[in-house]
Design a protein around this motif. Structure first.
Motif, mmCIF file in Angstrom:
data_model
loop_
_atom_site.group_PDB
_atom_site.id
_atom_site.type_symbol
_atom_site.label_atom_id
_atom_site.label_comp_id
_atom_site.label_asym_id
_atom_site.label_seq_id
_atom_site.Cartn_x
_atom_site.Cartn_y
_atom_site.Cartn_z
ATOM 1 N N VAL A 220 0.880 -1.174 0.000
ATOM 2 C CA VAL A 220 0.000 0.000 0.000
ATOM 3 C C VAL A 220 0.916 1.221 0.000
ATOM 4 O O VAL A 220 1.460 1.602 1.036
ATOM 5 C CB VAL A 220 -0.924 0.063 1.239
ATOM 6 C CG1 VAL A 220 -1.850 1.275 1.119
ATOM 7 C CG2 VAL A 220 -1.744 -1.198 1.399
ATOM 8 N N HIS A 221 1.109 1.843 -1.171
ATOM 9 C CA HIS A 221 1.995 3.016 -1.222
ATOM 10 C C HIS A 221 1.783 3.810 -2.503
ATOM 11 O O HIS A 221 1.371 3.276 -3.532
ATOM 12 C CB HIS A 221 3.466 2.593 -1.104
ATOM 13 C CG HIS A 221 3.956 1.758 -2.249
ATOM 14 N ND1 HIS A 221 4.946 2.180 -3.115
ATOM 15 C CD2 HIS A 221 3.591 0.524 -2.682
ATOM 16 C CE1 HIS A 221 5.173 1.239 -4.021
ATOM 17 N NE2 HIS A 221 4.363 0.227 -3.781
ATOM 18 N N SER A 222 2.102 5.105 -2.423
ATOM 19 C CA SER A 222 1.967 6.012 -3.562
ATOM 20 C C SER A 222 3.315 6.510 -4.070
ATOM 21 O O SER A 222 3.383 7.136 -5.128
ATOM 22 C CB SER A 222 1.110 7.223 -3.170
ATOM 23 O OG SER A 222 -0.184 6.812 -2.777
ATOM 24 N N PHE A 223 4.371 6.260 -3.303
ATOM 25 C CA PHE A 223 5.721 6.674 -3.671
ATOM 26 C C PHE A 223 6.635 5.451 -3.590
ATOM 27 O O PHE A 223 6.320 4.485 -2.895
ATOM 28 C CB PHE A 223 6.223 7.777 -2.732
ATOM 29 C CG PHE A 223 5.464 9.068 -2.863
ATOM 30 C CD1 PHE A 223 5.989 10.130 -3.579
ATOM 31 C CD2 PHE A 223 4.217 9.221 -2.272
ATOM 32 C CE1 PHE A 223 5.291 11.322 -3.713
ATOM 33 C CE2 PHE A 223 3.503 10.404 -2.396
ATOM 34 C CZ PHE A 223 4.042 11.463 -3.120
ATOM 35 N N TYR A 224 7.746 5.499 -4.293
ATOM 36 C CA TYR A 224 8.644 4.346 -4.317
ATOM 37 C C TYR A 224 10.099 4.794 -4.178
ATOM 38 O O TYR A 224 10.452 5.940 -4.479
ATOM 39 C CB TYR A 224 8.467 3.543 -5.606
ATOM 40 C CG TYR A 224 8.953 4.249 -6.858
ATOM 41 C CD1 TYR A 224 10.207 3.969 -7.400
ATOM 42 C CD2 TYR A 224 8.161 5.200 -7.498
ATOM 43 C CE1 TYR A 224 10.659 4.616 -8.541
ATOM 44 C CE2 TYR A 224 8.599 5.848 -8.638
ATOM 45 C CZ TYR A 224 9.848 5.556 -9.157
ATOM 46 O OH TYR A 224 10.295 6.201 -10.286
ATOM 47 N N VAL A 225 10.939 3.879 -3.725
ATOM 48 C CA VAL A 225 12.349 4.179 -3.480
ATOM 49 C C VAL A 225 13.208 3.828 -4.687
ATOM 50 O O VAL A 225 13.036 2.779 -5.312
ATOM 51 C CB VAL A 225 12.852 3.408 -2.241
ATOM 52 C CG1 VAL A 225 14.382 3.405 -2.177
ATOM 53 C CG2 VAL A 225 12.272 4.019 -0.974
ATOM 54 N N LYS A 226 14.132 4.713 -4.979
ATOM 55 C CA LYS A 226 15.165 4.461 -5.981
ATOM 56 C C LYS A 226 16.505 4.790 -5.325
ATOM 57 O O LYS A 226 16.796 5.952 -5.030
ATOM 58 C CB LYS A 226 14.950 5.345 -7.212
ATOM 59 C CG LYS A 226 15.693 4.859 -8.443
ATOM 60 C CD LYS A 226 15.053 3.598 -9.008
ATOM 61 C CE LYS A 226 15.714 3.165 -10.313
ATOM 62 N NZ LYS A 226 15.137 1.903 -10.822
ATOM 63 N N THR A 227 17.313 3.768 -5.070
ATOM 64 C CA THR A 227 18.600 4.007 -4.414
ATOM 65 C C THR A 227 19.625 4.524 -5.416
ATOM 66 O O THR A 227 19.507 4.313 -6.623
ATOM 67 C CB THR A 227 19.146 2.723 -3.764
ATOM 68 O OG1 THR A 227 19.382 1.752 -4.784
ATOM 69 C CG2 THR A 227 18.176 2.173 -2.735
ATOM 70 N N ARG A 228 20.647 5.177 -4.895
ATOM 71 C CA ARG A 228 21.718 5.685 -5.758
ATOM 72 C C ARG A 228 22.656 4.562 -6.196
ATOM 73 O O ARG A 228 23.262 4.633 -7.267
ATOM 74 C CB ARG A 228 22.510 6.767 -5.024
ATOM 75 C CG ARG A 228 21.716 8.032 -4.754
ATOM 76 C CD ARG A 228 22.612 9.134 -4.223
ATOM 77 N NE ARG A 228 21.847 10.324 -3.874
ATOM 78 C CZ ARG A 228 21.504 11.280 -4.740
ATOM 79 N NH1 ARG A 228 21.849 11.158 -6.008
ATOM 80 N NH2 ARG A 228 20.819 12.331 -4.336
ATOM 81 N N PHE A 229 22.781 3.536 -5.343
ATOM 82 C CA PHE A 229 23.739 2.469 -5.613
ATOM 83 C C PHE A 229 23.036 1.117 -5.626
ATOM 84 O O PHE A 229 22.303 0.772 -4.697
ATOM 85 C CB PHE A 229 24.849 2.475 -4.560
ATOM 86 C CG PHE A 229 25.520 3.814 -4.409
ATOM 87 C CD1 PHE A 229 26.354 4.303 -5.403
ATOM 88 C CD2 PHE A 229 25.295 4.595 -3.280
ATOM 89 C CE1 PHE A 229 26.959 5.542 -5.279
ATOM 90 C CE2 PHE A 229 25.895 5.829 -3.139
ATOM 91 C CZ PHE A 229 26.728 6.313 -4.148
ATOM 92 N N LYS A 230 23.283 0.325 -6.664
ATOM 93 C CA LYS A 230 22.615 -0.961 -6.822
ATOM 94 C C LYS A 230 22.972 -1.950 -5.719
ATOM 95 O O LYS A 230 22.194 -2.853 -5.418
ATOM 96 C CB LYS A 230 22.964 -1.561 -8.190
ATOM 97 C CG LYS A 230 22.341 -0.819 -9.363
ATOM 98 C CD LYS A 230 22.667 -1.504 -10.677
ATOM 99 C CE LYS A 230 22.013 -0.778 -11.851
ATOM 100 N NZ LYS A 230 22.334 -1.439 -13.148
ATOM 101 N N ASN A 231 24.160 -1.792 -5.119
ATOM 102 C CA ASN A 231 24.548 -2.756 -4.085
ATOM 103 C C ASN A 231 23.765 -2.588 -2.788
ATOM 104 O O ASN A 231 23.901 -3.389 -1.868
ATOM 105 C CB ASN A 231 26.058 -2.694 -3.815
ATOM 106 C CG ASN A 231 26.517 -1.346 -3.308
ATOM 107 O OD1 ASN A 231 25.760 -0.382 -3.297
ATOM 108 N ND2 ASN A 231 27.769 -1.265 -2.895
ATOM 109 N N ASN A 232 22.923 -1.547 -2.706
ATOM 110 C CA ASN A 232 22.035 -1.380 -1.549
ATOM 111 C C ASN A 232 20.684 -2.059 -1.758
ATOM 112 O O ASN A 232 19.837 -2.037 -0.863
ATOM 113 C CB ASN A 232 21.780 0.102 -1.260
ATOM 114 C CG ASN A 232 23.000 0.838 -0.760
ATOM 115 O OD1 ASN A 232 23.346 1.888 -1.263
ATOM 116 N ND2 ASN A 232 23.670 0.280 0.239
ATOM 117 N N VAL A 233 20.476 -2.658 -2.930
ATOM 118 C CA VAL A 233 19.168 -3.217 -3.276
ATOM 119 C C VAL A 233 19.158 -4.733 -3.105
ATOM 120 O O VAL A 233 20.005 -5.436 -3.647
ATOM 121 C CB VAL A 233 18.786 -2.864 -4.732
ATOM 122 C CG1 VAL A 233 17.404 -3.419 -5.069
ATOM 123 C CG2 VAL A 233 18.824 -1.359 -4.944
#
Length: 206
Positions: free
Chosen positions: A147-160
């Motif tokens: 349930v969300h209207s916003f999403y996360v985009k990290t700067r570095f792929k190794n944090n995902v």
């Protein structure tokens, strides 16, 4: 020693607590008491609603700087759920722009897609992006409740650690750095796999 769910007046605290109690014999407390939080062995930061209100309440209850201190100076495992994930990022586009606790380098972005229903509500597939103990016993492609209207985009792929596709966007729905894990979906509402996710967090040794 106990698992602490941060109580800053916002979030489905008791649902999270009840889910945690199903997968551990450790004591679980809902509190905003600084001493208890510091003495805990794990912290869960839930949240729902507008991020600006969450930041305001954390600061009002003197929890904002306490959390920053704990995650920056200790190796205590912390789990951010839903808005709890957003709070631990650098900033959010919500409420015309809000700065977060800034532990994980990432931005909370607006979907901005009128062709898809917002908020993103219901079950969706989460794909494994990186191996981690949090995935133990959970297959890539498993479904969790959102349930969300916003999403996360990290700067570095190794944090995902995990991603979800929705509205033509790839959301980083499980992220981590050092002893902090954040998740966009609601494990407490995600049936047996959600409980497995929570159990993995409790068993995780950073």
């Amino acid at each position: 020693m106990a698992i602490i769910i941060i109580d800053y007046g916002i979030g489905n605290l008791y649902s999270v607590a009840n889910a945690i109690k199903k997968v551990t014999k450790e004591k679980v407390y809902i509190t905003n008491d600084a001493k208890k939080i510091k003495l805990s062995n794990r912290i869960i930061l839930p949240g729902q609603g507008a991020i600006k209100d969450c930041i305001k309440e954390l600061k009002k209850k003197e929890l904002y700087w306490l959390l920053k201190e704990i995650i920056n100076t200790t190796n205590k495992p912390v789990l951010g759920i839903c808005i709890g994930q957003h709070l631990l990022m650098e900033s959010s586009e919500e409420n015309k722009g809000v700065f977060g606790i800034n532990y994980i380098k990432g931005i909370v972005k607006n979907y901005k897609n009128k062709n898809f229903k917002i908020p993103h509500t219901g079950w969706n597939i989460v794909y494994k992006h990186k191996e981690h103990q949090i995935w133990n016993g959970i297959k890539s492609g498993s479904r969790f409740y959102f349930v969300h209207s916003f999403y996360v985009k990290t700067r570095f792929k190794n944090n995902v650690l995990g991603v979800t596709e929705y509205g033509g966007k790839c959301a980083n729905v499980i992220t981590y750095y050092n002893s902090v894990i954040t998740v966009q979906f609601h494990p407490e509402k995600s049936s047996s796999l959600g409980l497995k996710f929570l159990k993995n967090f409790i068993n995780w040794l950073p």
